[in-house]
Design a protein around this motif. Structure first.
Motif, mmCIF file in Angstrom:
data_model
loop_
_atom_site.group_PDB
_atom_site.id
_atom_site.type_symbol
_atom_site.label_atom_id
_atom_site.label_comp_id
_atom_site.label_asym_id
_atom_site.label_seq_id
_atom_site.Cartn_x
_atom_site.Cartn_y
_atom_site.Cartn_z
ATOM 1 N N GLY A 42 -8.752 11.124 7.689
ATOM 2 C CA GLY A 42 -9.696 10.346 7.961
ATOM 3 C C GLY A 42 -9.994 9.620 6.513
ATOM 4 N N ASP A 43 -9.873 9.973 5.588
ATOM 5 C CA ASP A 43 -10.275 9.541 4.140
ATOM 6 C C ASP A 43 -9.171 8.808 3.479
ATOM 7 O OD1 ASP A 43 -12.777 10.082 4.839
ATOM 8 O OD2 ASP A 43 -12.952 11.991 3.661
ATOM 9 N N ARG A 44 -8.118 8.581 4.189
ATOM 10 C CA ARG A 44 -6.679 8.082 3.219
ATOM 11 C C ARG A 44 -7.080 6.474 2.878
ATOM 12 N NH1 ARG A 44 -1.600 10.361 6.476
ATOM 13 N NH2 ARG A 44 -1.852 12.641 5.609
ATOM 14 N N PRO A 45 -7.164 6.059 1.720
ATOM 15 C CA PRO A 45 -6.992 5.053 1.264
ATOM 16 C C PRO A 45 -5.969 4.030 1.597
ATOM 17 C CG PRO A 45 -6.407 6.171 -0.631
ATOM 18 C CD PRO A 45 -6.544 7.005 0.469
ATOM 19 N N PRO A 46 -6.214 2.608 1.949
ATOM 20 C CA PRO A 46 -5.363 1.800 2.277
ATOM 21 C C PRO A 46 -3.868 1.764 1.127
ATOM 22 C CG PRO A 46 -7.128 0.519 1.832
ATOM 23 C CD PRO A 46 -7.331 1.884 1.636
ATOM 24 N N ARG A 47 -2.938 1.444 1.662
ATOM 25 C CA ARG A 47 -1.516 1.582 0.635
ATOM 26 C C ARG A 47 -1.793 0.686 -0.477
ATOM 27 N NH1 ARG A 47 4.096 1.367 3.153
ATOM 28 N NH2 ARG A 47 3.384 3.212 3.882
ATOM 29 N N ARG A 48 -2.413 -0.614 -0.456
ATOM 30 C CA ARG A 48 -2.620 -1.298 -1.467
ATOM 31 C C ARG A 48 -3.664 -0.779 -2.637
ATOM 32 N NH1 ARG A 48 -5.565 -3.273 2.701
ATOM 33 N NH2 ARG A 48 -7.559 -3.638 2.442
ATOM 34 N N MET A 49 -4.468 0.207 -2.272
ATOM 35 C CA MET A 49 -5.202 0.673 -3.285
ATOM 36 C C MET A 49 -4.642 1.909 -4.072
ATOM 37 S SD MET A 49 -8.855 0.321 -1.188
ATOM 38 C CE MET A 49 -9.951 0.613 -3.074
ATOM 39 N N ILE A 50 -3.434 2.466 -3.547
ATOM 40 C CA ILE A 50 -3.136 3.461 -4.422
ATOM 41 C C ILE A 50 -2.465 2.991 -5.640
ATOM 42 C CG2 ILE A 50 -1.300 5.405 -4.333
ATOM 43 C CD1 ILE A 50 -1.719 5.356 -1.218
ATOM 44 N N GLY A 51 -2.635 3.869 -6.809
ATOM 45 C CA GLY A 51 -2.104 3.598 -8.103
ATOM 46 C C GLY A 51 -2.724 2.677 -9.011
ATOM 47 N N GLY A 52 -3.358 3.072 -9.880
ATOM 48 C CA GLY A 52 -4.051 2.518 -10.992
ATOM 49 C C GLY A 52 -3.066 1.849 -12.080
ATOM 50 N N PRO A 53 -3.496 1.291 -12.991
ATOM 51 C CA PRO A 53 -2.708 0.542 -13.935
ATOM 52 C C PRO A 53 -1.601 1.484 -14.628
ATOM 53 C CG PRO A 53 -4.790 -0.413 -14.159
ATOM 54 C CD PRO A 53 -4.949 0.839 -13.182
ATOM 55 N N GLU A 54 -2.093 2.860 -15.013
ATOM 56 C CA GLU A 54 -1.249 3.765 -15.804
ATOM 57 C C GLU A 54 -0.728 5.007 -14.842
ATOM 58 O OE1 GLU A 54 -0.079 3.358 -18.815
ATOM 59 O OE2 GLU A 54 -1.105 1.433 -18.794
ATOM 60 N N SER A 55 -0.884 4.735 -13.723
ATOM 61 C CA SER A 55 -0.612 6.023 -12.777
ATOM 62 C C SER A 55 1.042 5.938 -12.532
ATOM 63 C CB SER A 55 -1.181 5.691 -11.334
ATOM 64 O OG SER A 55 -0.630 4.906 -10.814
ATOM 65 N N PRO A 56 1.548 7.070 -12.153
ATOM 66 C CA PRO A 56 2.971 7.190 -11.776
ATOM 67 C C PRO A 56 3.422 6.405 -10.552
ATOM 68 C CG PRO A 56 1.906 9.345 -12.253
ATOM 69 C CD PRO A 56 0.955 8.360 -12.171
ATOM 70 N N VAL A 57 2.625 6.181 -9.626
ATOM 71 C CA VAL A 57 2.737 5.607 -8.297
ATOM 72 C C VAL A 57 2.884 4.205 -8.804
ATOM 73 C CG1 VAL A 57 1.728 4.820 -6.169
ATOM 74 C CG2 VAL A 57 1.589 6.970 -6.863
ATOM 75 N N ARG A 58 1.945 3.626 -9.702
ATOM 76 C CA ARG A 58 2.099 1.968 -10.246
ATOM 77 C C ARG A 58 3.325 1.868 -10.960
ATOM 78 N NH1 ARG A 58 -0.029 -2.488 -8.794
ATOM 79 N NH2 ARG A 58 -2.044 -1.405 -8.345
ATOM 80 N N LYS A 59 3.706 2.653 -11.745
ATOM 81 C CA LYS A 59 5.112 2.610 -12.549
ATOM 82 C C LYS A 59 6.245 2.391 -11.624
ATOM 83 C CE LYS A 59 3.170 4.676 -16.567
ATOM 84 N NZ LYS A 59 3.294 5.796 -17.676
#
Length: 98
Positions: free
Chosen positions: A40-57
């Motif tokens: 129930g608490d999953r963030p939307p896909r567009r919000m995953i990955g801060g500037p230095e996160s592995p997901v953002r990379k």
């Protein structure tokens, strides 16, 4: 002329393969990251990955691969539209009767 088209086709294929690999890695990373949160608490896909996160990379690598693929596609299209510049000119031969 044809060597240039062949080279551009190979580059297009190579960049497409890079893009599909990067896109698959991005999709897997998103699925993994979303799995960290309760249903129930999953963030939307567009919000995953801060500037230095592995997901953002991973996303940035995918974006770079997409841009390279689009550039290769545009260059192949331009090469196809280019007139054949290697058309031989007129050859003049002189014959002399001896």
């Amino acid at each position: 002329m044809y060597n240039d088209l062949d080279r551009r086709r190979r580059v297009l294929i190579m960049t497409y393969q890079r893009y599909t690999e990067a896109d698959l890695a991005w999709r897997r990373a998103c699925a993994t990251a979303r799995g960290w949160f309760p249903e129930g608490d999953r963030p939307p896909r567009r919000m995953i990955g801060g500037p230095e996160s592995p997901v953002r990379k991973i996303y940035d690598r995918r974006q770079r691969a997409l841009e390279q693929f689009m550039a290769a596609e545009r260059k192949l299209s331009q090469a196809r539209a280019r007139p054949d510049r290697k058309t031989p000119g007129m050859l003049l031969l002189e014959f002399s009767s001896a």
